[in-house]
Design an enzyme around this catalytic site. Sequence first.
Site, short mmCIF file in Angstrom:
data_model
loop_
_atom_site.label_atom_id
_atom_site.label_comp_id
_atom_site.label_asym_id
_atom_site.label_seq_id
_atom_site.Cartn_x
_atom_site.Cartn_y
_atom_site.Cartn_z
N ASP A 1 -1.94 -0.22 5.80
CA ASP A 1 -2.28 0.39 7.09
C ASP A 1 -3.75 0.74 7.25
O ASP A 1 -4.15 1.23 8.31
CB ASP A 1 -1.48 1.70 7.26
CG ASP A 1 -2.02 2.79 6.35
OD1 ASP A 1 -2.22 2.50 5.15
OD2 ASP A 1 -2.27 3.91 6.84
N ASP B 1 0.87 -1.17 0.00
CA ASP B 1 0.00 0.00 0.00
C ASP B 1 0.92 1.24 0.00
O ASP B 1 2.12 1.11 0.29
CB ASP B 1 -0.85 -0.07 1.28
CG ASP B 1 -1.55 1.20 1.61
OD1 ASP B 1 -2.28 1.70 0.75
OD2 ASP B 1 -1.37 1.71 2.74
N ASP C 1 0.08 5.18 1.05
CA ASP C 1 -0.01 6.14 2.16
C ASP C 1 -0.07 5.43 3.51
O ASP C 1 -0.87 4.52 3.72
CB ASP C 1 -1.27 7.01 2.00
CG ASP C 1 -1.12 7.98 0.85
OD1 ASP C 1 -0.46 9.01 1.02
OD2 ASP C 1 -1.65 7.69 -0.24
O1 LIG Z 1 -4.43 3.10 -0.34
P1 LIG Z 1 -3.51 4.19 0.09
O2 LIG Z 1 -2.30 4.32 -0.77
O3 LIG Z 1 -3.17 4.12 1.55
O4 LIG Z 1 -4.37 5.52 -0.13
C1 LIG Z 1 -5.45 5.82 0.75
C2 LIG Z 1 -5.66 7.31 0.76
O5 LIG Z 1 -4.38 7.86 1.09
C3 LIG Z 1 -4.24 9.28 1.03
O6 LIG Z 1 -4.86 9.83 2.16
C4 LIG Z 1 -4.21 9.49 3.37
O7 LIG Z 1 -2.87 10.01 3.37
C5 LIG Z 1 -2.78 11.46 3.30
C6 LIG Z 1 -1.31 11.84 3.18
O8 LIG Z 1 -0.57 11.30 4.23
C7 LIG Z 1 -3.47 12.06 4.54
O9 LIG Z 1 -3.43 13.48 4.49
C8 LIG Z 1 -4.94 11.57 4.59
O10 LIG Z 1 -5.55 12.03 5.78
C9 LIG Z 1 -5.00 10.04 4.56
O11 LIG Z 1 -6.32 9.58 4.48
C10 LIG Z 1 -4.76 9.82 -0.27
O12 LIG Z 1 -4.70 11.23 -0.23
C11 LIG Z 1 -6.16 9.33 -0.56
O13 LIG Z 1 -6.59 9.78 -1.82
C12 LIG Z 1 -6.11 7.81 -0.60
O14 LIG Z 1 -7.37 7.28 -0.93
#
Ligand SMILES: O=P(O)(O)OC[C@H]1O[C@H](O[C@H]2O[C@H](CO)[C@@H](O)[C@H](O)[C@H]2O)[C@H](O)[C@@H](O)[C@@H]1O
Length: 358
Positions: free
Chosen positions: A301, A109, A111
Amino acid sequence: MTNHAAFAAEDAVTAVAAPAQPGRHFASFPPRRARDCRKAALGRMDLSTSGVLMAGSLLETMKASSPRHAMSAVGADHEEWIENHPSALEWFEGVLAAAEGKQIVMFLDYDGTLSPIVKDPDSAVMTEEMRDAVRGVAQHFPTAIVSGRCRDKVFNFVKLEELYYAGSHGMDIKGPTKVSNHKAKADEILCQPATEFLPVIQEVYKTLTAKMKSIHGAMVENNKFCLSVHFRNVEEDKWDTLAREVRAVLDGYKELCLTKGRKVLEIRPSIKWDKGNALEFLLESLGYEGRSDVFPIYIGDDRTDEDAFKVLRNIGQGIGILVTKSPKETSASYSLREPAEVKEFLRKLVKSNGTKKD
Ligand SMILES: O=P(O)(O)OC[C@H]1O[C@H](O[C@H]2O[C@H](CO)[C@@H](O)[C@H](O)[C@H]2O)[C@H](O)[C@@H](O)[C@@H]1O
């Protein structure tokens, strides 16, 4: 010793297949064309198991996604939880033993796994050290990034051409543009099961962007086949307003549904396709479906990664590793505390593979 570690040791005894040769995992590249993912995604998702947010208090669900609520939600103390979800670093030898003689396939994954969670989604960059660790892994094992972000965006963060990328929660899968042994090149879209939803997703993006302007700190991110409504930077007393606005917009679109991530509400097509399907699809594309000598490792995560953890549990192969500092309900079998530990785990895996006698 935990049940998982015991299981790992048993596996090591029964393992029979020859270990993978570094850099040889693309021998059968380009991948076998997997079953048509559009057909596989036909029908609506199973609402009882999909993590879709049903009617009821969206606000409560949003609150439950903050870490201070997570522990009480599980109702278990940290020690008990760690016993059931041991650290993949501390039990590294157990993981290695379980994978012995099998082809590891790595799913990562983005983020919260490869980059730390930050306030501004556009600033979630990956360190050069993490990139080196992922590059190293990809030299030894087929490696895929599976993200909620749109594929282009996550590629721009990771910048490694030798990986598979599954963007939009697995609804947009593309093969490597470069392979690690430089023998073959494939730049192929492998799976896009939700193309007919593109117009509606873009329409909702516009509507929501306009609505969210009045909520300070709210942000709508366009992830092509899905949308993210971020509320990390919104004062808690405005969450209810945000939730109502999002629900009101979605009431007009029965073909879309809502799931939640880390301080984010995700809007996506109500089709039977998630990160778990993406994992299965990639295993099938690589010709590994139904093979007992394959060991998928999925590290993530978020709630949306649970779909992939469940697939691994169900097929009884490989391991899911949840990245978290606090106990959470999960189908993963191991844990790591933060991206720095993920990097350490990846490095150790590369090192152990490099020193192994083939
Ligand atoms: O599947 P992932 O790669 O984990 O993506 C899930 C979402 O991640 C991002 O949002 C998350 O991370 C951001 C940066 O650290 C944070 O600001 C936010 O609060 C988190 O939810 C991304 O911006 C989303 O579009 C993804 O869906």
